[in-house]
Design a protein around this motif. Structure first.
Motif, mmCIF file in Angstrom:
data_model
loop_
_atom_site.group_PDB
_atom_site.id
_atom_site.type_symbol
_atom_site.label_atom_id
_atom_site.label_comp_id
_atom_site.label_asym_id
_atom_site.label_seq_id
_atom_site.Cartn_x
_atom_site.Cartn_y
_atom_site.Cartn_z
ATOM 1 N N PHE A 86 0.828 -1.209 0.000
ATOM 2 C CA PHE A 86 0.000 0.000 0.000
ATOM 3 C C PHE A 86 0.862 1.259 0.000
ATOM 4 C CE2 PHE A 86 -2.501 3.149 2.613
ATOM 5 C CZ PHE A 86 -3.367 3.509 1.598
ATOM 6 N N ALA A 87 1.987 1.239 0.692
ATOM 7 C CA ALA A 87 2.863 2.409 0.735
ATOM 8 C C ALA A 87 3.328 2.792 -0.667
ATOM 9 C CB ALA A 87 4.068 2.146 1.634
ATOM 10 N N ASP A 88 3.529 1.807 -1.529
ATOM 11 C CA ASP A 88 3.934 2.113 -2.897
ATOM 12 C C ASP A 88 2.817 2.829 -3.656
ATOM 13 O OD1 ASP A 88 6.324 0.898 -2.362
ATOM 14 O OD2 ASP A 88 5.890 -0.939 -3.474
ATOM 15 N N VAL A 89 1.579 2.442 -3.380
ATOM 16 C CA VAL A 89 0.442 3.113 -4.011
ATOM 17 C C VAL A 89 0.384 4.574 -3.582
ATOM 18 C CG1 VAL A 89 -2.088 3.201 -4.129
ATOM 19 C CG2 VAL A 89 -0.897 0.999 -4.269
ATOM 20 N N VAL A 90 0.580 4.814 -2.303
ATOM 21 C CA VAL A 90 0.558 6.188 -1.804
ATOM 22 C C VAL A 90 1.630 7.019 -2.497
ATOM 23 C CG1 VAL A 90 0.850 7.648 0.233
ATOM 24 C CG2 VAL A 90 -0.419 5.490 0.411
ATOM 25 N N GLU A 91 2.820 6.464 -2.637
ATOM 26 C CA GLU A 91 3.906 7.210 -3.278
ATOM 27 C C GLU A 91 3.639 7.429 -4.766
ATOM 28 O OE1 GLU A 91 6.394 8.728 -1.614
ATOM 29 O OE2 GLU A 91 5.223 7.989 0.100
ATOM 30 N N GLN A 92 2.995 6.469 -5.408
ATOM 31 C CA GLN A 92 2.660 6.633 -6.825
ATOM 32 C C GLN A 92 1.659 7.764 -7.038
ATOM 33 O OE1 GLN A 92 1.323 3.143 -8.901
ATOM 34 N NE2 GLN A 92 3.184 1.966 -8.485
ATOM 35 N N THR A 93 0.687 7.885 -6.137
ATOM 36 C CA THR A 93 -0.365 8.879 -6.311
ATOM 37 C C THR A 93 0.046 10.265 -5.842
ATOM 38 O OG1 THR A 93 -1.321 8.290 -4.144
ATOM 39 C CG2 THR A 93 -2.195 7.152 -6.095
ATOM 40 N N LEU A 94 1.057 10.346 -4.989
ATOM 41 C CA LEU A 94 1.420 11.609 -4.354
ATOM 42 C C LEU A 94 1.742 12.732 -5.352
ATOM 43 C CD1 LEU A 94 3.577 11.992 -1.173
ATOM 44 C CD2 LEU A 94 3.948 13.500 -3.116
ATOM 45 N N PRO A 95 2.572 12.521 -6.380
ATOM 46 C CA PRO A 95 2.919 13.644 -7.262
ATOM 47 C C PRO A 95 1.711 14.302 -7.933
ATOM 48 C CG PRO A 95 4.431 11.815 -7.596
ATOM 49 C CD PRO A 95 3.316 11.301 -6.739
ATOM 50 N N GLY A 96 0.717 13.509 -8.317
ATOM 51 C CA GLY A 96 -0.445 14.066 -9.002
ATOM 52 C C GLY A 96 -1.351 14.902 -8.132
ATOM 53 N N MET A 97 -1.154 14.841 -6.827
ATOM 54 C CA MET A 97 -2.009 15.586 -5.917
ATOM 55 C C MET A 97 -1.630 17.069 -5.821
ATOM 56 S SD MET A 97 -4.175 13.361 -4.721
ATOM 57 C CE MET A 97 -4.096 12.395 -6.227
ATOM 58 N N PHE A 98 -0.439 17.416 -6.274
ATOM 59 C CA PHE A 98 0.103 18.753 -6.022
ATOM 60 C C PHE A 98 0.409 19.477 -7.329
ATOM 61 C CE2 PHE A 98 0.845 16.248 -2.247
ATOM 62 C CZ PHE A 98 0.508 17.123 -1.222
ATOM 63 N N PRO A 99 0.490 20.798 -7.290
ATOM 64 C CA PRO A 99 0.754 21.557 -8.517
ATOM 65 C C PRO A 99 2.185 21.441 -9.008
ATOM 66 C CG PRO A 99 0.551 23.050 -6.647
ATOM 67 C CD PRO A 99 0.171 21.686 -6.157
ATOM 68 N N VAL A 100 3.055 20.846 -8.206
ATOM 69 C CA VAL A 100 4.435 20.586 -8.621
ATOM 70 C C VAL A 100 4.710 19.105 -8.401
ATOM 71 C CG1 VAL A 100 5.295 22.908 -8.166
ATOM 72 C CG2 VAL A 100 5.277 21.230 -6.314
ATOM 73 N N PRO A 101 5.518 18.480 -9.242
ATOM 74 C CA PRO A 101 5.737 17.025 -9.110
ATOM 75 C C PRO A 101 6.460 16.623 -7.835
ATOM 76 C CG PRO A 101 7.175 17.974 -10.785
ATOM 77 C CD PRO A 101 6.205 19.041 -10.409
ATOM 78 N N ARG A 102 7.223 17.545 -7.251
ATOM 79 C CA ARG A 102 7.923 17.237 -6.007
ATOM 80 C C ARG A 102 7.527 18.261 -4.943
ATOM 81 N NH1 ARG A 102 14.121 15.336 -7.451
ATOM 82 N NH2 ARG A 102 13.534 13.598 -8.843
ATOM 83 N N PRO A 103 6.411 18.016 -4.252
ATOM 84 C CA PRO A 103 5.972 18.970 -3.240
ATOM 85 C C PRO A 103 6.938 19.034 -2.071
ATOM 86 C CG PRO A 103 4.705 16.953 -3.083
ATOM 87 C CD PRO A 103 5.548 16.831 -4.318
ATOM 88 N N ALA A 104 6.832 20.087 -1.305
ATOM 89 C CA ALA A 104 7.663 20.239 -0.109
ATOM 90 C C ALA A 104 7.377 19.107 0.867
ATOM 91 C CB ALA A 104 7.409 21.592 0.532
ATOM 92 N N ALA A 105 8.300 18.925 1.799
ATOM 93 C CA ALA A 105 8.223 17.780 2.703
ATOM 94 C C ALA A 105 6.949 17.796 3.547
ATOM 95 C CB ALA A 105 9.448 17.747 3.609
#
Length: 257
Positions: free
Chosen positions: A120-139
């Motif tokens: 499941f942790a891999d799924v969370v990491e896969q979806t994370l970039p699409g949630m934000f206006p930049v591909p690498r959001p702040a910590a």
């Protein structure tokens, strides 16, 4: 327009608030909901859009205002298909009213397989970039998303993925809406770009379209003030809108497939 309870004075209609996939009530924690309106946060745990829509419709009695983001908007669209007479207002954001694409089916199958394999942790990491206006959001915002996703958990996430595969095109349903509506779009939403929202706003009669500059998919986090203002203005329109003669607080039966 307000709901009437018994023979007493009108009372503000409730808001049924529906989050996106891997999201919970924390998605809305920065939003200021209009004062006096009961707010019902829905959890998405059924493996079918229709069942999720029935959960929405049974979460309150009588008319309501629906507020949905992404998968939550899809659930609101299906509820509108089933009981349009109960909708006093509609606010959707970060949404897609079209049928799923082949690449989406493939992505959902892949994520479901990861969950089934205990990843499941891999799924969370896969979806994370699409949630934000930049591909690498702040910590900090990235960690906030992880906390929310893990609060939802793999069981509900697996059900949500199954539900995604039962989606269907709802543009035709939106053309039947007869309530005030506002459509919010983040200008930098990579998952549901502004064109998706223009199509929704064109379909809903009289809908207002608002594009929020710089916001991504998790619009209530990126611009809570814009969401708060949209809800405040929508509720003002709801109060000013006379109820259609054909609208009642009673449920109608779902259409025959």
């Amino acid at each position: 327009m307000t709901a009437v309870t018994g023979g007493g004075p009108p009372s503000p209609p409730p808001l049924v608030v529906v989050p996106g996939m891997l999201c919970d009530a924390d998605l809305w924690s920065d939003v200021v909901f209009p004062e006096g309106h009961p707010v019902r946060h829905l959890e998405l745990t059924e493996p079918d859009i229709g069942a999720m829509a029935e959960d929405l419709l049974s979460s309150v009695s009588g008319p309501f205002v629906a507020v949905g983001l992404s998968l939550g908007a899809v659930v609101a669209f299906e509820a509108l298909r089933r009981a349009p007479e109960r909708f006093l207002g509609l606010c959707v954001m970060s949404a897609n009213a079209g049928a799923p694409r082949p690449d989406q089916y493939a992505a959902w199958r892949s994520m479901a397989g990861l969950i089934d394999d205990g990843r499941f942790a891999d799924v969370v990491e896969q979806t994370l970039p699409g949630m934000f206006p930049v591909p690498r959001p702040a910590a900090e915002p990235a960690e906030r998303y992880r906390r929310m996703a893990f609060s939802v958990g793999p069981g509900a996430a697996r059900a949500q993925l199954a539900a995604q595969t039962t989606r269907r095109d709802t543009i035709g349903v939106l053309r039947t809406a007869r309530c005030p509506a506002v459509v919010l779009s983040g200008s930098r939403d990579a998952l549901c770009p502004p064109d998706f929202h223009r199509a929704i706003a064109r379909a809903v009669p009289g809908a207002e379209l608002r594009e929020v500059a710089g916001a991504g998919h998790l619009l209530p986090w990126h611009s809570p003030s814009a969401v708060s203002a949209a809800l405040r203005d929508l509720l003002a329109r709801v109060r000013e809108t006379p109820p259609p003669a054909s609208r009642t607080s009673a449920r109608t039966a779902p259409p025959t497939p």
